[in-house]
Design an enzyme around this catalytic site. Structure first.
Site, mmCIF file in Angstrom:
data_model
loop_
_atom_site.group_PDB
_atom_site.id
_atom_site.type_symbol
_atom_site.label_atom_id
_atom_site.label_comp_id
_atom_site.label_asym_id
_atom_site.label_seq_id
_atom_site.Cartn_x
_atom_site.Cartn_y
_atom_site.Cartn_z
ATOM 1 N N GLU A 100 4.586 -10.502 4.788
ATOM 2 C CA GLU A 100 3.209 -11.184 4.550
ATOM 3 C C GLU A 100 3.263 -11.720 3.215
ATOM 4 O OE1 GLU A 100 -0.086 -8.085 4.960
ATOM 5 O OE2 GLU A 100 0.099 -8.190 6.853
ATOM 6 N N ASP B 40 0.783 -1.122 0.010
ATOM 7 C CA ASP B 40 -0.217 0.046 -0.031
ATOM 8 C C ASP B 40 0.651 1.278 0.051
ATOM 9 O OD1 ASP B 40 0.941 -0.137 2.841
ATOM 10 O OD2 ASP B 40 -1.017 0.650 3.486
ATOM 11 N N TYR C 35 -5.338 -7.451 11.917
ATOM 12 C CA TYR C 35 -6.202 -6.190 11.916
ATOM 13 C C TYR C 35 -7.771 -6.593 12.393
ATOM 14 C CZ TYR C 35 -2.394 -3.747 10.062
ATOM 15 O OH TYR C 35 -1.225 -3.113 10.044
ATOM 16 N N GLU D 77 2.420 -6.127 13.672
ATOM 17 C CA GLU D 77 1.369 -5.229 13.217
ATOM 18 C C GLU D 77 -0.141 -5.176 13.568
ATOM 19 O OE1 GLU D 77 0.971 -4.553 8.640
ATOM 20 O OE2 GLU D 77 3.188 -4.800 8.408
#
Ligand code: GCB
Length: 620
Positions: A410, A160, A465, A501
């Site tokens: 990831e 991103d 997340y 994260e």
């Protein structure tokens, strides 16, 4: 690879400043053959994208040209002369006057060329560089570059953060003797209260090698007189997190009484080890607190800047953090030197972000392609990844602050082929550096049941997340899912586990009494929720939040102002409320003792149902 330095036998010229600058659309085919046909100037180091308020430049895909004149001092006659780029993102092709000198792929690591035969000491020369920002399935990081209907190239990628490009770090011209120190490697150890510095000096040409180690007061504490050996330091001052101590190793090459070459290296004596569920630095359990970061600032993009470095590290320390991860690429070497000097612990990550086509599928709704095939990410990608690991370890092996390598962010570790792709990389990294633990960060789609490779690594680094991309409106459910998720990893792999994260996008200044998503309150709530779970997980060895500061992204509907807003600080480094939440926790975390251990969270059918559905979606 040695960082260039000035010494009694070495001279160094910095080539930073304003260079002529043009995109490939603005110049003819062989622009290095003459003065660049432009008056535009771009600063080095900096990304070029945000400088000119010009979309054609910002979005240009392909080559851009940098050019300047260099003056080679006449006193350099008889020396070997090198030109060095600390980084050209992502590919650099270098020309001196009319001659092609060489090229380098990989945007975050240095490269250099011996140009002795191409320059005349006492003369001026034209130095031109084509910097290319295209990402493909054989670059690290990978991406895709295609030609659009208007004939312009378009580059898409699987991360991103914005694909900033240019000469992001310093450029140097330097002179060294023909017979010189080519490389130095140190591995440190302890023997009771003594420190051991195992060293290896590589030279070009034959010379006697002498080494001496001095302490911070300049006192010589050990000497050696061979190319390799062990220096013993009685009552050693260890390099410790938060309390760095650096010795200086001076290497001298001599020919009788004549000093032929000399090079200095900072050495921190410390050990790193994974034992059972613990991560040990100097034999003591270490608990990571801190950040995944980015090299990202207004205007200069990914250009290295000492003022920003010092300020970022001051803010990091102010929140009580002790560490960071170089997400998602190797940072400027000055960043590591600073961390060495100030006792900040670093997880050093490769630029292998996005070796995962499943993520793309998830974001676009288009069925994902398999990640690991010869048509997608196969042998050639892996070879580029291998080369990148070699260069990373060659550059950073001597930094005491680096305690672990993260060889990918990831990747599709839940997909067929992951193990076959990664096992050779793990073997290579272990061969190049047998002393540091290895990790990769685990994507949401990989869980303890479908992951194919975590057992090859030393530490489980989990990115999650829950409560943001999933269950944004139900933090209690997110908490239960998170706990079940982490417990699964602990039980299957029995390795130290940390969070690399977690977080929530937050618009600075948006407040909400009932903790609405995007508000500063929500960001604090989510951190408190995660910390409750960590504190119930005795195997936990650390927490690094995502992200230190808001950063520039590709434009997307969920990226306000083309920015990822998960920063604890805004992009201009103002603290959000969560900075205080973290500061409160990290300044008092001390020897973290989990409040209680819950071997297995109580059964919760809703959670099991959701996890099963996600496993199905992720193909596990
Ligand atoms: C991730 C990535 C990171 C992104 C983050 C996000 O999993 O590792 O690069 O910025 O998610 O905020 O979506």
């Amino acid at each position: 690879m040695l960082k260039p330095q000035a010494s009694a036998t070495r001279e160094l010229l910095n080539l930073d400043g304003l260079w002529l600058f043009a995109t490939s659309d603005e110049v003819d085919d062989q622009p290095w053959q003459a003065r660049l046909a432009t008056h535009r100037q771009a600063p080095v180091p900096a990304s070029y994208n945000d400088l000119f308020n010009d979309r054609a430049i910002r979005d240009h895909v392909g080559d851009v040209w940098y050019q300047r004149e260099i003056h080679v001092p006449r006193g350099w006659a008889g020396e070997r002369i090198f030109v060095r780029f600390d980084a050209a993102t992502h590919h650099g092709a270098v020309y001196l006057d009319d001659v092609f000198v060489g090229e380098h792929a990989g945007g975050y690591l240095p490269f250099e060329f011996d140009v002795t035969d191409l320059v005349t000491p006492g003369s001026a020369h034209r130095l031109s560089v084509a910097v290319n920002n295209e990402l493909t399935r054989t670059t690290i990081p990978p991406g895709k570059t295609e030609t659009g209907p208007n004939g312009k190239k378009v580059c898409t990628y699987l991360h991103d953060f914005y694909n900033y490009a240019g000469l992001h770090r310093s450029v140097w011209l330097y002179a060294v003797p023909a017979t010189r120190v080519a490389d130095v490697s140190v591995i440190t150890d302890r023997d009771g209260a003594a420190g051991l510095v195992n060293y290896l000096v590589e030279t070009t040409g034959a010379a006697e090698v002498c080494v001496r180690l001095t302490d911070e007061d300049g006192q010589v504490v050990a000497t050696g007189s061979s190319k390799s050996g062990t220096l013993r330091v009685e009552s050693v001052n260890l390099w410790q997190p938060g309390a760095a101590y650096l010795y200086e190793l001076t290497v001298e090459l001599c020919d009788g009484d004549e000093l032929v070459d000399t090079y200095r290296l900072n050495v921190g004596v410390r050990t790193v080890e994974v034992r059972g569920n613990e991560f040990l630095i100097n034999g003591e359990p270490f608990y990571f607190t801190g950040y995944g970061m980015h090299e990202d600032h207004d205007v200069r993009g990914k250009g290295h800047d000492m003022a920003h470095l010092v300020n970022d590290m001051a803010l990091l320390k102010w929140t009580g953090a002790n560490s960071f991860r170089t997400a998602h690429y190797p940072y400027a070497q000055e960043v590591l030197e600073y961390a060495d000097r100030h006792g900040i612990v670093v997880i050093d990550e490769t630029a292998a972000v996005g070796v995962n086509l499943g993520v793309q599928g998830g974001l676009t709704g288009i069925g994902p392609e398999p990640t690991f095939t010869e048509e997608t990410f196969g042998t050639e990608t892996r070879q580029a990844h291998e080369q990148h690991i070699r260069e990373l370890i060659a550059r950073d092996k001597n930094h005491p602050c680096v305690v672990m390598w993260s060889i990918a962010n990831e990747p599709a570790s839940n997909e067929e082929g992951a193990r076959e792709y990664f096992e050779p990389l793990v073997n290579l990294a272990r061969e190049l550096d047998p002393t540091r633990p290895l990790t990769y960060t685990v994507v949401m789609m990989a869980n303890h049941e479908n992951d194919k490779m975590a057992d090859l690594f030393d530490v489980l680094s989990i990115n999650r997340y829950w409560g943001w991309y999933v269950f944004i409106d139900d933090l209690p459910l997110a908490e239960a899912v998170l706990e079940r998720d982490l417990r699964g990893w602990v039980e299957r792999f029995g390795k130290p586990i940390m969070m690399t994260e977690y977080g929530a996008d937050t618009l600075a200044g948006l407040h909400s009494a009932d903790g609405t998503p995007w508000s500063e309150e929500f960001q604090s709530d989510i951190y408190e929720m995660y910390h409750r779970v960590f504190d119930r997980t005795p195997e936990f060895i650390g927490e690094q939040v995502w992200n230190f500061a808001d950063f520039r992204t590709v434009p997307a509907i969920h990226r306000i102002g083309a920015g990822n807003k998960k920063g604890i600080f805004t992009r201009d480094r103002r603290p959000k409320m969560a900075a205080h939440t973290l500061r409160q926790r990290w300044t008092s975390i001390g020897d973290r003792k989990p409040t209680e251990s819950t071997p297995s969270p109580p059964p919760n059918p809703a959670v099991d149902h959701i996890l099963a559905a996600m496993r199905k979606h992720a193909g596990g």
